[in-house]
Design a protein around this motif. Structure first.
Motif, PDB file in Angstrom:
ATOM      1  N   SER A 276       0.830  -1.203   0.000  1.00  0.00           N
ATOM      2  CA  SER A 276       0.000   0.000   0.000  1.00  0.00           C
ATOM      3  C   SER A 276       0.866   1.255   0.000  1.00  0.00           C
ATOM      4  O   SER A 276       1.997   1.240   0.492  1.00  0.00           O
ATOM      5  CB  SER A 276      -0.886  -0.009   1.239  1.00  0.00           C
ATOM      6  OG  SER A 276      -1.544   1.225   1.375  1.00  0.00           O
ATOM      7  N   LYS A 277       0.299   2.338  -0.527  1.00  0.00           N
ATOM      8  CA  LYS A 277       1.011   3.616  -0.438  1.00  0.00           C
ATOM      9  C   LYS A 277       0.787   4.239   0.936  1.00  0.00           C
ATOM     10  O   LYS A 277       1.408   5.221   1.293  1.00  0.00           O
ATOM     11  CB  LYS A 277       0.510   4.572  -1.518  1.00  0.00           C
ATOM     12  CG  LYS A 277       1.036   4.235  -2.897  1.00  0.00           C
ATOM     13  CD  LYS A 277       0.904   5.455  -3.793  1.00  0.00           C
ATOM     14  CE  LYS A 277       0.991   5.084  -5.253  1.00  0.00           C
ATOM     15  NZ  LYS A 277      -0.168   4.316  -5.774  1.00  0.00           N
ATOM     16  N   LYS A 278      -0.176   3.661   1.665  1.00  0.00           N
ATOM     17  CA  LYS A 278      -0.493   4.216   2.981  1.00  0.00           C
ATOM     18  C   LYS A 278       0.166   3.415   4.086  1.00  0.00           C
ATOM     19  O   LYS A 278       0.365   2.207   3.957  1.00  0.00           O
ATOM     20  CB  LYS A 278      -2.012   4.195   3.184  1.00  0.00           C
ATOM     21  CG  LYS A 278      -2.711   5.140   2.230  1.00  0.00           C
ATOM     22  CD  LYS A 278      -4.200   5.063   2.394  1.00  0.00           C
ATOM     23  CE  LYS A 278      -4.856   5.975   1.368  1.00  0.00           C
ATOM     24  NZ  LYS A 278      -6.256   5.691   1.158  1.00  0.00           N
TER      25      LYS A 278
ATOM     26  N   LEU B  39       4.804   1.028   5.741  1.00  0.00           N
ATOM     27  CA  LEU B  39       3.699   0.959   4.788  1.00  0.00           C
ATOM     28  C   LEU B  39       2.872  -0.308   5.038  1.00  0.00           C
ATOM     29  O   LEU B  39       3.423  -1.372   5.340  1.00  0.00           O
ATOM     30  CB  LEU B  39       4.239   0.943   3.347  1.00  0.00           C
ATOM     31  CG  LEU B  39       4.928   2.231   2.893  1.00  0.00           C
ATOM     32  CD1 LEU B  39       5.521   2.041   1.506  1.00  0.00           C
ATOM     33  CD2 LEU B  39       3.991   3.426   2.911  1.00  0.00           C
ATOM     34  N   ASP B  40       1.545  -0.184   4.888  1.00  0.00           N
ATOM     35  CA  ASP B  40       0.679  -1.347   5.117  1.00  0.00           C
ATOM     36  C   ASP B  40       1.069  -2.469   4.156  1.00  0.00           C
ATOM     37  O   ASP B  40       1.217  -2.246   2.963  1.00  0.00           O
ATOM     38  CB  ASP B  40      -0.799  -0.962   4.888  1.00  0.00           C
ATOM     39  CG  ASP B  40      -1.254   0.096   5.896  1.00  0.00           C
ATOM     40  OD1 ASP B  40      -0.551   0.267   6.918  1.00  0.00           O
ATOM     41  OD2 ASP B  40      -2.282   0.755   5.654  1.00  0.00           O
TER      42      ASP B  40
ATOM     43  N   GLU C  13       0.812   8.887   3.755  1.00  0.00           N
ATOM     44  CA  GLU C  13       0.884   8.161   2.477  1.00  0.00           C
ATOM     45  C   GLU C  13       1.992   8.735   1.583  1.00  0.00           C
ATOM     46  O   GLU C  13       2.403   9.885   1.747  1.00  0.00           O
ATOM     47  CB  GLU C  13      -0.455   8.197   1.742  1.00  0.00           C
ATOM     48  CG  GLU C  13      -0.867   9.591   1.279  1.00  0.00           C
ATOM     49  CD  GLU C  13      -2.184   9.577   0.527  1.00  0.00           C
ATOM     50  OE1 GLU C  13      -2.576   8.505   0.030  1.00  0.00           O
ATOM     51  OE2 GLU C  13      -2.814  10.639   0.440  1.00  0.00           O
TER      52      GLU C  13
ATOM     53  N   PHE D 290       6.144  12.200   1.853  1.00  0.00           N
ATOM     54  CA  PHE D 290       5.005  11.578   2.525  1.00  0.00           C
ATOM     55  C   PHE D 290       4.063  12.716   2.905  1.00  0.00           C
ATOM     56  O   PHE D 290       4.500  13.849   3.118  1.00  0.00           O
ATOM     57  CB  PHE D 290       5.444  10.861   3.802  1.00  0.00           C
ATOM     58  CG  PHE D 290       6.161   9.561   3.553  1.00  0.00           C
ATOM     59  CD1 PHE D 290       5.437   8.414   3.239  1.00  0.00           C
ATOM     60  CD2 PHE D 290       7.544   9.475   3.659  1.00  0.00           C
ATOM     61  CE1 PHE D 290       6.102   7.204   3.027  1.00  0.00           C
ATOM     62  CE2 PHE D 290       8.194   8.283   3.442  1.00  0.00           C
ATOM     63  CZ  PHE D 290       7.479   7.143   3.130  1.00  0.00           C
TER      64      PHE D 290
ATOM     65  N   ILE E 124      -2.453  11.636   6.244  1.00  0.00           N
ATOM     66  CA  ILE E 124      -3.789  11.363   5.672  1.00  0.00           C
ATOM     67  C   ILE E 124      -4.832  12.031   6.579  1.00  0.00           C
ATOM     68  O   ILE E 124      -4.873  11.783   7.764  1.00  0.00           O
ATOM     69  CB  ILE E 124      -4.066   9.841   5.579  1.00  0.00           C
ATOM     70  CG1 ILE E 124      -2.914   9.140   4.841  1.00  0.00           C
ATOM     71  CG2 ILE E 124      -5.391   9.594   4.876  1.00  0.00           C
ATOM     72  CD1 ILE E 124      -3.014   7.627   4.838  1.00  0.00           C
TER      73      ILE E 124
END
Lengths: 383, 154, 412, 151
Positions: free
Chosen positions: B77-79, B108-109, B134, B151, B154
């Motif tokens: 993930s980007k998050k 990152l997730d 993110e 980054f 969010i």
């Protein structure tokens, strides 16, 4: 000492001007294949002793990024910053203490492709006198040593060339060697680039990329791991004064003392008879007869005689560096460990084309650092 | 009575240089290569160990836990969450700087490793450990590390 | 396994920033002489010398070759060990193994650094140079600002990540680091060999220093010192013969562990939180306690010397070493002070004195002096120290070494 | 096996070191500046060491008595150097240089120095040599330029 320590496995890379892999993967491949051969995993290793140098690797704390690549992630590691034979010594002492049952010694250097060996050697000089005076370096120090020996023993330039020829020939029989020439002649040597009299380019070591790993174990563990352990029978190490002008470059006090300790521990009184083969860390071939005399492998001033009788050849009475020695390939500080691995191959009769005729019962391996070999380590190995 | 300290004698100084350009290195950069290739397609790519399942970003082709070569490429993930951060309030000599920058390490997730970068935020005092953030890639990506702008919370 | 005792400690003198009056061997030699002076040993009794420092800091490869004659090593076995920040303790443990193995009866260990000869900052950056420069081949730096990359690579940058991560876990505040630093500077003022001495330093004094990299201030960082530390180790059978004191410090346990780089590992993908330090908490510390036969470290150990290159580490390490549950709480309660129930770094620690190659060895030396009751200048822990722990860390926050000392040998 | 991406890394930086020579070598350099060669004596073995230093490794004793040595001695050993090493590169010298080990009168250690005024073919051990200083001395090792045969 109530314990015995054995070398149970070893592995070398091929020595090249440039290994196809960067050092990390070169070392990982080597260690992986040793572990596979031994049918063990990295979890079976009690302690890792690395031997590498910030000056050779060109970085501060050179082992920093290498820890995972030798399989030591989350493991017990230390690093010996000296010729890698010292690392075997330290690994052995760790096992002798009873704290560990196994130790893996790994050393590497990219001497062929990444750093310039003479620069690294220059950094061994003291910065305030010798480095400023710019007269002493690895070449001139070895040349002064060679001159002193030739003056004393009457060794001729032709005999010195014959030694270099022998090592290039031996190298041709060693599949791992870098510089090899089966049909080398004295003329080749004597017409190579002059460095400092009497030394020429083909008398010198050959910088190379390479790595070596040696697995040590306690007696009990050794018998579990292998059918033919190589026992460390004796070991000695010693350092001389730094100042060239205060050392007897021919007598080599520190090498003599190191040998004396090793022989005593191994219970040897007559090394010339008992030692079947020797692997010496000679930076220049001129050191072969000097070291052999200091080690008691040949009588005093017998260098010329030994050379002319071919005593130091693979088939000779006192074989020295059947692998071709550092002249055939020398990844600087890895050299001591290679000498130990080569001595083991001879003892196990696994050396193939460069196997000495009569499989020896005792072998000698030697490591050194410093100008004209100021610091020496001597191992007596046997099966 | 205070002791008067005798100044130490200044002896001569001599110098030497270790010229790093006399050295060369070869570095295995599978991880960075994969990362920038991913940027091209606006993806964050890493490598997963087929044995222990660890996901590395940047994903070099080696698992240090299992001591094996790994090849499986995975997208993460980007998050993620800010694992730790620092704000540069002074230069190396201790003088205050005008443009305060925040550096973060983000987990990152879907990955087990941390990616380091710069955090775009108006007030550095708002950052906290665990803050969701993110990756921001630039509009036109061409497969270099510069594709990753920063980054952003969010 | 043979028991090994520390019978003497020698420093060259007070550690300072600059020593223009001496060259490197001249800096080290007095430490050797001071260590020998406090024993019944002669130079000839020393079986082996183990030495170490950070070689690129002074730009000398195998420096032990040069000072052979100055440290009593000419004509003797010498072993050189170098492992970054942990060098001092790795050298000490090397000396321990020389004796414990039965190979030698007496070992001399030497850790040193002369920081004024080189550039420590450049030296430290040298750890990651090849990796950092390889990144340029993939375009400009990640994060755009430059700090994203270099912030993680410089030592202070890496440490500030660790500090914040630690504070988050321990529920502490930056004030706790100020307090810890103030305690270290005040302790250092009671140690005649310490570099940065600041009597009665307060948290407010530290809070006045400029912020370098949040949450770390100038006052939380260590100086670059010149100095050497020497110790003499002897086998149990020889203690009576060579020791000049009845109280010697016995080595009860040694342990070490390494992971990969836990900060600044940009090329490989970093997988460990620098404040997690599982190598210490889960590997090295349990191993050391087992070897020392210690079941309850909080009760059985009376003081510790930890390697605190940055002040927050003086809070973090006692927790990772299972000596304190929460250091932020403990410092508030004054429990980490010299007269507290778990004194941390009575010497002032690395944050007050840092000759890198010596630093981790000084931890062992100080712990042994506490056991011998010989800590000078008022930094002796008031209650009897039966067991003491010394700790070192190094590399890119990835190596840890632990040594446990006691006032009695372990019965094995 | 998969191919790995390998990059070449190059660092155009320098590590600069400034070394202190310390009290003993400082005094030796003072000596060279005034065109004198100083040695120091070990009080136990009575060896006279040149260049001087603070400790005698043989006796582990602090060296004490300074002596001014006569600038003449005997060539004990030598090599003819054809190359020099610059940042690790072995480069040919324009012409060969004789590097000798000289036993100064009254000294016990050998001093390494350049030998001039004799051709590489004719140089022999046992040669009597004398020190030649630079005209203008600056207090560096280079002040003692070379040794040449005593006529």
């Amino acid at each position: 000492m109530d314990r015995k320590v054995a070398i149970v496995g070893y592995k070398q890379t091929k020595y090249l001007e440039q290994n196809e892999n960067p050092r990390e993967r070169m070392v990982m491949n080597l260690v992986q294949s040793l572990l596979q051969d031994m049918k063990i995993t990295r979890d079976d290793i009690g302690t890792f002793i690395l031997s590498c140098s910030d000056f050779q690797d060109g970085r501060t704390i050179s082992e920093c990024f290498m820890i995972p690549w030798v399989g030591a992630y989350m493991k017990d590691v230390s690093k010996v910053d000296s010729d890698s034979a010292n690392a075997v010594l330290y690994a052995m002492m760790r096992i002798l203490s009873g704290n560990y049952e196994t130790a893996l010694v790994v050393s590497w250097a990219m001497g062929g492709s990444e750093f310039r060996s003479p620069r690294v050697m220059d950094f061994e000089l003291d910065p305030i006198y010798e480095r400023q005076a710019k007269l002493v370096n690895e070449i001139t120090a070895a040349a002064l040593q060679a001159q002193a020996y030739m003056a004393k023993s009457k060794l001729t330039e032709e005999q010195l060339a014959a030694l270099a020829v022998k090592n290039l020939r031996n190298g041709a029989r060693n599949p791992l060697a870098l510089r090899k020439k089966a049909d080398a002649t004295a003329k080749d040597i004597l017409s190579s680039r002059p460095l400092a009299s009497p030394l020429r380019e083909l008398h010198a070591y050959t910088p190379a990329d390479g790595a070596c790993a040696v697995l040590l174990a306690s007696e009990e563990k050794a018998r579990e791991l292998t059918k033919n352990p190589v026992w460390i029978k004796g070991v000695g190490f010693c350092q001389d004064t730094y100042y060239l002008g205060e050392r007897d470059l021919v007598k080599m006090d520190s090498l003599q003392k190191a040998a004396k300790t090793a022989y005593k521990m191994a219970g040897i009184t007559d090394p010339a008879k008992k030692i079947g083969v020797s692997e010496l860390h000679t930076t220049f071939v001129s050191q072969e007869p000097i070291f052999a005399e200091a080690l008691g492998l040949i009588p005093k001033n017998a260098g010329p005689n030994a050379v002319s009788k071919g005593a130091l050849e693979i088939e000779g009475k006192t074989p020295i560096n059947p692998s071709g020695g550092p002249q055939a390939a020398n990844p600087l500080m890895v050299s001591g460990l290679i000498r130990i691995a080569e001595a083991c191959t001879q003892l196990r009769g696994e050396a193939g084309e460069h196997q000495v005729k009569k499989t020896p019962r005792l072998a000698l391996a030697h490591g050194q650092i410093g100008m004209a070999a100021q610091h020496n380590v001597v191992f007596v190995l046997g099966n | 009575m205070e002791k008067v300290k005798k100044p130490l004698k200044e002896t001569r100084q001599v110098s030497d240089i270790l010229d790093m350009s006399s050295l060369k290195w070869r570095i295995e950069a599978d991880g960075l290569e994969l990362l920038v290739q991913g940027f091209k397609e606006k993806k964050i790519l890493g490598r997963k160990c087929h044995k222990c399942g660890s996901v590395y970003v940047p994903g070099l082709s080696f698992c240090r836990k299992c001591f094996i070569t790994i090849e499986d490429v995975v997208e993460v993930s980007k998050k993620g969450k800010i694992a730790c951060y620092t704000a540069s309030l002074a230069d190396v000599r201790g003088n205050p700087v005008e443009n305060i920058t925040v550096s973060v390490q983000v987990n990152l997730d879907g990955s087990d490793s941390w990616l380091m970068g710069h955090l775009e935020i108006d007030d550095w005092k708002k950052v906290y450990v665990g803050m969701p953030a993110e990756v921001v890639l630039r509009e036109e990506t061409n497969g270099t590390l510069a594709d990753m702008v920063c980054f952003r919370p969010i | 396994m043979r028991n090994v005792a520390i019978i003497s400690v020698g420093y060259n003198g007070r550690f300072v920033a600059k020593r223009p009056d001496v060259n490197i061997p001249e800096l080290i030699q007095p430490a050797v002489a001071n260590a020998i002076k406090k024993t019944k040993l002669k130079y000839s009794d020393i079986g082996v010398v183990v030495e170490g420092n950070m070689p690129t800091f002074e730009g000398i490869n195998y420096p032990h070759l040069w000072f052979s004659d100055h440290i009593g090593a000419a004509g003797k076995p010498v072993l050189r060990i170098s492992t970054g920040g942990t060098t001092g303790m790795s050298v000490f443990q090397g000396g321990y193994y020389c004796v414990a193995s039965g190979m030698f009866d007496v070992a001399m260990v030497i850790g040193w650094e002369k920081h004024d000869e080189g550039d420590a900052q450049v030296g430290l950056i040298g750890i990651v140079l090849p990796e950092a420069f390889s990144m340029f081949q993939f375009g400009p730096d990640m994060g755009g600002g430059g700090t994203g990359m270099m912030g993680g690579l410089s030592s202070t940058g890496g440490a500030s990540f660790q500090a914040l991560s630690y504070l988050h876990r321990a529920k502490g505040t930056p004030d706790h680091i100020d307090k810890m630093a103030a305690q270290a500077r005040s302790n250092a003022a009671k140690n005649p060999y310490a570099h940065l001495q600041h009597p009665n330093c307060t948290a407010a004094d530290i809070a006045k220093t400029p912020m370098v990299s949040y949450p770390l201030r100038y006052g939380h960082t260590c100086p670059a010192s010149c100095g050497a530390c020497v110790m003499l180790l002897v086998a149990e059978e020889k203690v009576k013969k060579f020791a000049d004191t009845d109280r010697v410090a016995w080595v009860k346990a040694v342990a070490t562990a390494s992971s990969d780089a836990t900060t600044g590992n940009l090329v490989d993908g970093q997988i460990n939180d620098p404040a997690e330090q599982a190598i210490c908490e889960k590997i090295a510390a349990p191993k050391a306690y087992k070897m020392a036969g210690i079941q309850n470290p909080k009760k059985e150990i009376q003081m510790c010397e930890v390697y605190d290159g940055f002040a927050h580490q003086e809070l973090m390490w006692p927790e990772k070493l299972h000596l304190v549950d929460n250091s932020c709480k403990a410092i508030d309660e004054g429990r980490l002070a010299i007269d507290g129930d778990m004194p941390v770094n009575p010497s002032g620690g690395v944050v007050s004195t840092n000759a890198i190659g010596a630093s981790a060895m000084v931890r062992v030396a100080e712990a042994s002096l506490q056991i011998m009751g010989m800590a000078e200048g008022g930094h002796q822990v008031p209650r009897r120290v039966k067991n003491a722990l010394a700790h070192g860390w190094g590399g890119l926050f990835q190596f840890v070494t632990i040594t446990i000392l006691g006032d009695e040998p372990v019965k094995r | 096996m998969a191919e790995h991406k390998i990059v070449n890394s190059f660092v155009g930086l320098q590590f600069i070191y400034n070394y202190r020579v310390g009290e003993y070598l400082d005094k030796y350099l003072d000596g060279l500046q005034s065109k004198k060669i100083l040695g120091i004596t070990c009080p136990e073995c009575e060896r006279v060491l040149v260049p001087p230093r603070s400790m005698c490794g043989k006796c582990n004793a602090k060296t004490k008595k300074w002596v001014t040595l006569k600038p003449v001695g005997t060539l004990k050993n030598f090599t003819i150097s054809h190359v020099e090493i610059e940042q690790g590169e072995i480069k040919d010298r324009e012409k060969p240089v004789i590097i000798g080990q000289i036993k100064l009168e009254g000294a016990d250690s050998l001093l390494t120095a350049k030998i001039e005024g004799v051709s590489p073919k004719e140089v022999k051990t046992g040669l009597k040599v004398k020190a030649v200083f630079k005209d203008t001395t600056e207090g560096t090792l280079q002040d003692l330029d070379h040794f040449e045969p005593v006529k």
